[in-house]
Design a protein around this motif. Sequence first.
Motif, PDB file in Angstrom:
ATOM      1  N   ILE A  93     -25.395   2.884 -46.600  1.00  0.00           N
ATOM      2  CA  ILE A  93     -24.017   2.878 -46.091  1.00  0.00           C
ATOM      3  C   ILE A  93     -23.809   1.736 -45.084  1.00  0.00           C
ATOM      4  O   ILE A  93     -22.943   1.803 -44.215  1.00  0.00           O
ATOM      5  CB  ILE A  93     -23.643   4.228 -45.439  1.00  0.00           C
ATOM      6  CG1 ILE A  93     -24.602   4.554 -44.283  1.00  0.00           C
ATOM      7  CG2 ILE A  93     -23.616   5.336 -46.474  1.00  0.00           C
ATOM      8  CD1 ILE A  93     -24.126   5.721 -43.426  1.00  0.00           C
ATOM      9  N   THR A  94     -24.621   0.696 -45.235  1.00  0.00           N
ATOM     10  CA  THR A  94     -24.552  -0.430 -44.297  1.00  0.00           C
ATOM     11  C   THR A  94     -23.165  -1.062 -44.284  1.00  0.00           C
ATOM     12  O   THR A  94     -22.635  -1.402 -43.222  1.00  0.00           O
ATOM     13  CB  THR A  94     -25.607  -1.493 -44.660  1.00  0.00           C
ATOM     14  OG1 THR A  94     -26.907  -0.943 -44.440  1.00  0.00           O
ATOM     15  CG2 THR A  94     -25.448  -2.734 -43.794  1.00  0.00           C
ATOM     16  N   GLY A  95     -22.575  -1.268 -45.454  1.00  0.00           N
ATOM     17  CA  GLY A  95     -21.262  -1.903 -45.512  1.00  0.00           C
ATOM     18  C   GLY A  95     -20.213  -1.104 -44.740  1.00  0.00           C
ATOM     19  O   GLY A  95     -19.450  -1.661 -43.946  1.00  0.00           O
ATOM     20  N   SER A  96     -20.192   0.198 -44.950  1.00  0.00           N
ATOM     21  CA  SER A  96     -19.233   1.050 -44.240  1.00  0.00           C
ATOM     22  C   SER A  96     -19.492   1.050 -42.738  1.00  0.00           C
ATOM     23  O   SER A  96     -18.562   1.016 -41.935  1.00  0.00           O
ATOM     24  CB  SER A  96     -19.311   2.475 -44.781  1.00  0.00           C
ATOM     25  OG  SER A  96     -18.924   2.524 -46.141  1.00  0.00           O
ATOM     26  N   ALA A  97     -20.771   1.090 -42.364  1.00  0.00           N
ATOM     27  CA  ALA A  97     -21.119   1.084 -40.946  1.00  0.00           C
ATOM     28  C   ALA A  97     -20.668  -0.205 -40.278  1.00  0.00           C
ATOM     29  O   ALA A  97     -20.107  -0.196 -39.174  1.00  0.00           O
ATOM     30  CB  ALA A  97     -22.631   1.266 -40.777  1.00  0.00           C
ATOM     31  N   PHE A  98     -20.899  -1.334 -40.933  1.00  0.00           N
ATOM     32  CA  PHE A  98     -20.473  -2.604 -40.372  1.00  0.00           C
ATOM     33  C   PHE A  98     -18.952  -2.725 -40.358  1.00  0.00           C
ATOM     34  O   PHE A  98     -18.377  -3.366 -39.482  1.00  0.00           O
ATOM     35  CB  PHE A  98     -21.089  -3.778 -41.142  1.00  0.00           C
ATOM     36  CG  PHE A  98     -22.497  -4.094 -40.731  1.00  0.00           C
ATOM     37  CD1 PHE A  98     -22.798  -4.368 -39.407  1.00  0.00           C
ATOM     38  CD2 PHE A  98     -23.522  -4.122 -41.662  1.00  0.00           C
ATOM     39  CE1 PHE A  98     -24.095  -4.668 -39.013  1.00  0.00           C
ATOM     40  CE2 PHE A  98     -24.819  -4.419 -41.281  1.00  0.00           C
ATOM     41  CZ  PHE A  98     -25.111  -4.685 -39.952  1.00  0.00           C
ATOM     42  N   GLY A  99     -18.294  -2.113 -41.338  1.00  0.00           N
ATOM     43  CA  GLY A  99     -16.830  -2.118 -41.329  1.00  0.00           C
ATOM     44  C   GLY A  99     -16.282  -1.422 -40.090  1.00  0.00           C
ATOM     45  O   GLY A  99     -15.386  -1.929 -39.412  1.00  0.00           O
ATOM     46  N   ILE A 100     -16.854  -0.255 -39.769  1.00  0.00           N
ATOM     47  CA  ILE A 100     -16.441   0.468 -38.564  1.00  0.00           C
ATOM     48  C   ILE A 100     -16.800  -0.330 -37.322  1.00  0.00           C
ATOM     49  O   ILE A 100     -16.012  -0.453 -36.372  1.00  0.00           O
ATOM     50  CB  ILE A 100     -17.110   1.855 -38.521  1.00  0.00           C
ATOM     51  CG1 ILE A 100     -16.614   2.716 -39.680  1.00  0.00           C
ATOM     52  CG2 ILE A 100     -16.844   2.549 -37.189  1.00  0.00           C
ATOM     53  CD1 ILE A 100     -17.398   3.993 -39.881  1.00  0.00           C
ATOM     54  N   GLY A 101     -18.017  -0.885 -37.321  1.00  0.00           N
ATOM     55  CA  GLY A 101     -18.463  -1.667 -36.179  1.00  0.00           C
ATOM     56  C   GLY A 101     -17.588  -2.877 -35.927  1.00  0.00           C
ATOM     57  O   GLY A 101     -17.249  -3.192 -34.782  1.00  0.00           O
ATOM     58  N   CYS A 102     -17.208  -3.560 -37.000  1.00  0.00           N
ATOM     59  CA  CYS A 102     -16.338  -4.733 -36.861  1.00  0.00           C
ATOM     60  C   CYS A 102     -14.946  -4.342 -36.386  1.00  0.00           C
ATOM     61  O   CYS A 102     -14.315  -5.072 -35.609  1.00  0.00           O
ATOM     62  CB  CYS A 102     -16.250  -5.478 -38.189  1.00  0.00           C
ATOM     63  SG  CYS A 102     -17.771  -6.312 -38.691  1.00  0.00           S
ATOM     64  N   LEU A 103     -14.455  -3.192 -36.874  1.00  0.00           N
ATOM     65  CA  LEU A 103     -13.138  -2.706 -36.459  1.00  0.00           C
ATOM     66  C   LEU A 103     -13.052  -2.597 -34.945  1.00  0.00           C
ATOM     67  O   LEU A 103     -12.075  -3.036 -34.321  1.00  0.00           O
ATOM     68  CB  LEU A 103     -12.865  -1.346 -37.105  1.00  0.00           C
ATOM     69  CG  LEU A 103     -11.633  -0.578 -36.618  1.00  0.00           C
ATOM     70  CD1 LEU A 103     -10.368  -1.317 -37.024  1.00  0.00           C
ATOM     71  CD2 LEU A 103     -11.635   0.838 -37.164  1.00  0.00           C
ATOM     72  N   ILE A 104     -14.076  -2.037 -34.343  1.00  0.00           N
ATOM     73  CA  ILE A 104     -14.092  -1.868 -32.890  1.00  0.00           C
ATOM     74  C   ILE A 104     -14.622  -3.115 -32.187  1.00  0.00           C
ATOM     75  O   ILE A 104     -14.026  -3.621 -31.234  1.00  0.00           O
ATOM     76  CB  ILE A 104     -14.955  -0.653 -32.509  1.00  0.00           C
ATOM     77  CG1 ILE A 104     -14.367   0.618 -33.116  1.00  0.00           C
ATOM     78  CG2 ILE A 104     -15.077  -0.524 -30.986  1.00  0.00           C
ATOM     79  CD1 ILE A 104     -15.259   1.831 -32.998  1.00  0.00           C
ATOM     80  N   GLY A 105     -15.734  -3.631 -32.676  1.00  0.00           N
ATOM     81  CA  GLY A 105     -16.423  -4.717 -31.988  1.00  0.00           C
ATOM     82  C   GLY A 105     -15.635  -6.001 -31.878  1.00  0.00           C
ATOM     83  O   GLY A 105     -15.666  -6.677 -30.830  1.00  0.00           O
ATOM     84  N   TYR A 106     -14.916  -6.363 -32.934  1.00  0.00           N
ATOM     85  CA  TYR A 106     -14.163  -7.611 -32.925  1.00  0.00           C
ATOM     86  C   TYR A 106     -12.714  -7.429 -32.470  1.00  0.00           C
ATOM     87  O   TYR A 106     -11.924  -8.375 -32.509  1.00  0.00           O
ATOM     88  CB  TYR A 106     -14.184  -8.252 -34.316  1.00  0.00           C
ATOM     89  CG  TYR A 106     -15.555  -8.746 -34.731  1.00  0.00           C
ATOM     90  CD1 TYR A 106     -16.394  -9.390 -33.836  1.00  0.00           C
ATOM     91  CD2 TYR A 106     -16.007  -8.575 -36.043  1.00  0.00           C
ATOM     92  CE1 TYR A 106     -17.643  -9.847 -34.219  1.00  0.00           C
ATOM     93  CE2 TYR A 106     -17.261  -9.031 -36.435  1.00  0.00           C
ATOM     94  CZ  TYR A 106     -18.077  -9.664 -35.521  1.00  0.00           C
ATOM     95  OH  TYR A 106     -19.316 -10.125 -35.897  1.00  0.00           O
ATOM     96  N   ALA A 107     -12.368  -6.212 -32.053  1.00  0.00           N
ATOM     97  CA  ALA A 107     -10.997  -5.939 -31.604  1.00  0.00           C
ATOM     98  C   ALA A 107     -10.516  -6.849 -30.479  1.00  0.00           C
ATOM     99  O   ALA A 107      -9.314  -7.143 -30.402  1.00  0.00           O
ATOM    100  CB  ALA A 107     -10.865  -4.478 -31.186  1.00  0.00           C
ATOM    101  N   PRO A 108     -11.387  -7.333 -29.566  1.00  0.00           N
ATOM    102  CA  PRO A 108     -10.887  -8.221 -28.506  1.00  0.00           C
ATOM    103  C   PRO A 108     -10.165  -9.452 -29.013  1.00  0.00           C
ATOM    104  O   PRO A 108      -9.314 -10.012 -28.309  1.00  0.00           O
ATOM    105  CB  PRO A 108     -12.161  -8.604 -27.744  1.00  0.00           C
ATOM    106  CG  PRO A 108     -13.050  -7.434 -27.902  1.00  0.00           C
ATOM    107  CD  PRO A 108     -12.799  -6.966 -29.317  1.00  0.00           C
TER     108      PRO A 108
END
Length: 421
Positions: A345-360
């Motif tokens: 589920i790496t793709g989904s995990a990174f999708g969530i991570g990018c959603l929050i992480g790159y929000a700035p």
Amino acid sequence: MTAQAKAKWLRFLVLVLGGGTIYKLANLKDAFYVPMQEYMGLTHTEIGTLLSANAIIATALFVVGGFLADRFDTRKLIPLGLIGTGALGLYLATFPGYSQLLIVFSLFAICADCIYWPALLKAIRNLGDDNEQGRMFGFLEGGRGVVDTLVAFSALGVFVAMGSGEAGLKSAILFYSAIDIGAGLLTLFLLKETKKGAASTETIGLAGLLEAVRVPGIWLVSLNVFMVYIVYCGLTYFIPYLKDMYHLPVALVGAYGIINQYFLKVLGGPAGGFMADKALKSPSRYLKWAFLALLPLMAVILTIPKGESFIFAGMAATLSFALIIFTMRGVFWAPMSEVGIPSRITGSAFGIGCLIGYAPGMFAYVIYGAILDHFPGEQGYTYVFSLMSVLAVIGFMVSSLLHRAVQKRADSLPGEAVPQA
């Protein structure tokens, strides 16, 4: 080196090639911030708004991108993102109006951040085992830095050769576009012959996304990336800072921007990966102390006297600060393994991570740019850099929580240990 290892590193190099080219157009400001103002008629706030529009679309679609990366073949998504970005660049070179620029920068996000980036992160994660994650992501950042630097300096050479004016900026944009399209075609061709592994053939879809959401550690990893990225956004303003406060010539401003935003990846990515995996034995632990190391460097930046006679001191201090940020960027995704994200589920995990992480990216550039427009000169830069310091302190606290969570997980698993400090 075995044939399997050679194939692994060949795939890695192909992925790095695309990773080092796809963001050049959306981040045109890195090497051409001042020319964008002069020849495209953009203010600090307008450039910040373009970057924010790009980030808003990207953030909204990161989870979609993670779903796509788990649902479809990453070997098709990666070239599609590159070629689409290059095609948009051809239009950007016509210097469209501000309203059209907002659309173009939004479409850049669809190609690069939705279609391309989660697929790339999944491909990199699946290339190495759990003990290699810091190095794999560190080498990704370092390799991107090599490509970034070569391509950006070549574009700057095109800009200078064409007169360092409007024609030069258009030529540089066309150069970036051609590189993206060429990299996409090359990636499509070179990745075509690789064999699919079990991880890439398993279709996960929505179930994988729901499973990833339920992993508690992913939220701390994502918030940690958020804090690194919001400080990283401030590096852009070292470029006009040196021009305004130290009178750095325009051509050298472009060269500094390339070094600051690209070349430091070459050093920072692998260095961060080595220190995380080998020296401190934990990416989350390294990130905690790296945040703390930013504070004395920013204090030096703020206290160095302004003026041409101190230009090299200003450059050295700002580049040192940026280098630490790039060591952190090189490993800030590595804790995905530490918190126990299954590879399927790496793709989904990174999708969530990018959603929050790159929000700035949605708001940081607008905030920083608005501060500089409302408080011209040294006062504005002092406010921006002081804000970055406060954010670094918050980042230290977040990383401390992340490392504590990693320790607790390690204590619950037999045979695993994470450094305590």
